[in-house]
Design a protein around this motif. Structure first.
Motif, short mmCIF file in Angstrom:
data_model
loop_
_atom_site.label_atom_id
_atom_site.label_comp_id
_atom_site.label_asym_id
_atom_site.label_seq_id
_atom_site.Cartn_x
_atom_site.Cartn_y
_atom_site.Cartn_z
N ARG A 89 40.28 69.99 6.76
CA ARG A 89 38.92 69.92 7.31
C ARG A 89 38.92 69.18 8.64
O ARG A 89 39.84 68.45 8.97
CB ARG A 89 38.00 69.16 6.35
CG ARG A 89 37.74 69.86 5.07
CD ARG A 89 36.68 69.09 4.31
NE ARG A 89 36.83 69.29 2.88
CZ ARG A 89 36.45 68.43 1.97
NH1 ARG A 89 35.88 67.30 2.30
NH2 ARG A 89 36.63 68.70 0.71
N ARG A 90 37.81 69.35 9.35
CA ARG A 90 37.63 68.61 10.61
C ARG A 90 37.66 67.12 10.29
O ARG A 90 37.10 66.67 9.31
CB ARG A 90 36.27 68.99 11.20
CG ARG A 90 36.03 68.52 12.59
CD ARG A 90 34.75 69.12 13.11
NE ARG A 90 33.61 68.69 12.31
CZ ARG A 90 32.74 67.76 12.72
NH1 ARG A 90 32.86 67.21 13.89
NH2 ARG A 90 31.74 67.42 11.95
N GLU A 91 38.37 66.35 11.13
CA GLU A 91 38.52 64.93 10.85
C GLU A 91 37.23 64.17 11.13
O GLU A 91 36.72 64.17 12.25
CB GLU A 91 39.65 64.33 11.67
CG GLU A 91 39.92 62.89 11.29
CD GLU A 91 41.15 62.32 11.95
OE1 GLU A 91 41.20 61.11 12.12
OE2 GLU A 91 42.05 63.10 12.30
N THR A 92 36.72 63.55 10.10
CA THR A 92 35.55 62.70 10.21
C THR A 92 35.83 61.44 9.39
O THR A 92 36.82 61.38 8.66
CB THR A 92 34.28 63.37 9.65
OG1 THR A 92 34.47 63.59 8.24
CG2 THR A 92 33.98 64.70 10.35
N GLY A 98 34.16 60.53 6.84
CA GLY A 98 34.04 60.95 5.45
C GLY A 98 35.30 61.63 4.94
O GLY A 98 35.72 61.41 3.79
N THR A 99 35.93 62.45 5.77
CA THR A 99 37.17 63.12 5.39
C THR A 99 38.28 62.11 5.17
O THR A 99 39.01 62.17 4.19
CB THR A 99 37.59 64.15 6.45
OG1 THR A 99 36.55 65.10 6.61
CG2 THR A 99 38.87 64.87 6.06
N ARG A 100 38.41 61.16 6.09
CA ARG A 100 39.43 60.12 5.93
C ARG A 100 39.18 59.29 4.68
O ARG A 100 40.11 58.95 3.95
CB ARG A 100 39.47 59.22 7.17
CG ARG A 100 40.10 59.88 8.37
CD ARG A 100 40.41 58.89 9.46
NE ARG A 100 39.26 58.13 9.89
CZ ARG A 100 38.48 58.43 10.92
NH1 ARG A 100 38.74 59.49 11.63
NH2 ARG A 100 37.46 57.66 11.23
N GLU A 131 37.66 60.29 1.94
CA GLU A 131 37.97 61.13 0.78
C GLU A 131 39.49 61.23 0.58
O GLU A 131 39.98 61.15 -0.55
CB GLU A 131 37.36 62.52 0.95
CG GLU A 131 37.62 63.47 -0.19
CD GLU A 131 36.92 63.09 -1.49
OE1 GLU A 131 37.19 63.74 -2.50
OE2 GLU A 131 36.12 62.14 -1.51
N LEU A 132 40.25 61.38 1.67
CA LEU A 132 41.70 61.44 1.54
C LEU A 132 42.26 60.13 1.00
O LEU A 132 43.17 60.14 0.17
CB LEU A 132 42.34 61.75 2.90
CG LEU A 132 42.26 63.21 3.33
CD1 LEU A 132 42.72 63.36 4.77
CD2 LEU A 132 43.09 64.09 2.40
N ARG A 182 43.74 70.53 0.94
CA ARG A 182 42.55 71.25 1.42
C ARG A 182 41.62 70.33 2.20
O ARG A 182 41.04 70.73 3.20
CB ARG A 182 41.80 71.87 0.25
CG ARG A 182 42.55 72.99 -0.43
CD ARG A 182 41.85 73.41 -1.71
NE ARG A 182 42.64 74.33 -2.47
CZ ARG A 182 42.57 75.66 -2.36
NH1 ARG A 182 41.73 76.20 -1.52
NH2 ARG A 182 43.33 76.43 -3.10
N THR A 183 41.50 69.09 1.75
CA THR A 183 40.66 68.12 2.45
C THR A 183 41.26 67.80 3.81
O THR A 183 40.53 67.65 4.80
CB THR A 183 40.52 66.84 1.60
OG1 THR A 183 39.95 67.18 0.34
CG2 THR A 183 39.63 65.81 2.29
N ALA A 184 42.57 67.70 3.89
CA ALA A 184 43.24 67.38 5.14
C ALA A 184 43.05 68.47 6.19
O ALA A 184 43.13 68.20 7.39
CB ALA A 184 44.72 67.14 4.90
#
Length: 56
Positions: free
Chosen positions: A28-31, A33-35, A37-38, A24-26
């Motif tokens: 999301r729009r890549e930022t 913060g997203t990287r 979190e992954l 679900r995190t993957a």
């Protein structure tokens, strides 16, 4: 969501939940913060599966 210190009996459930959260995190729009979190989730999965001990 912080996932910390699962009992061995809950390891399989923890892995299922973590991998679901990773997918679900993957999506999301890549930022940055997203990287971040992954990476955190991937490290937790590695820890639960014992892979982090192999890499160390």
């Amino acid at each position: 969501m912080n996932v910390i210190n699962f009992d061995d009996s809950d390891r399989e459930t923890a892995l299922i939940l973590l991998t679901d959260l990773m997918s679900r995190t993957a999506l999301r729009r890549e930022t940055v913060g997203t990287r971040r979190e992954l990476k955190r989730l991937a490290l937790k999965v590695a820890e639960l599966t014992g892979e982090s001990e192999v890499a160390a």
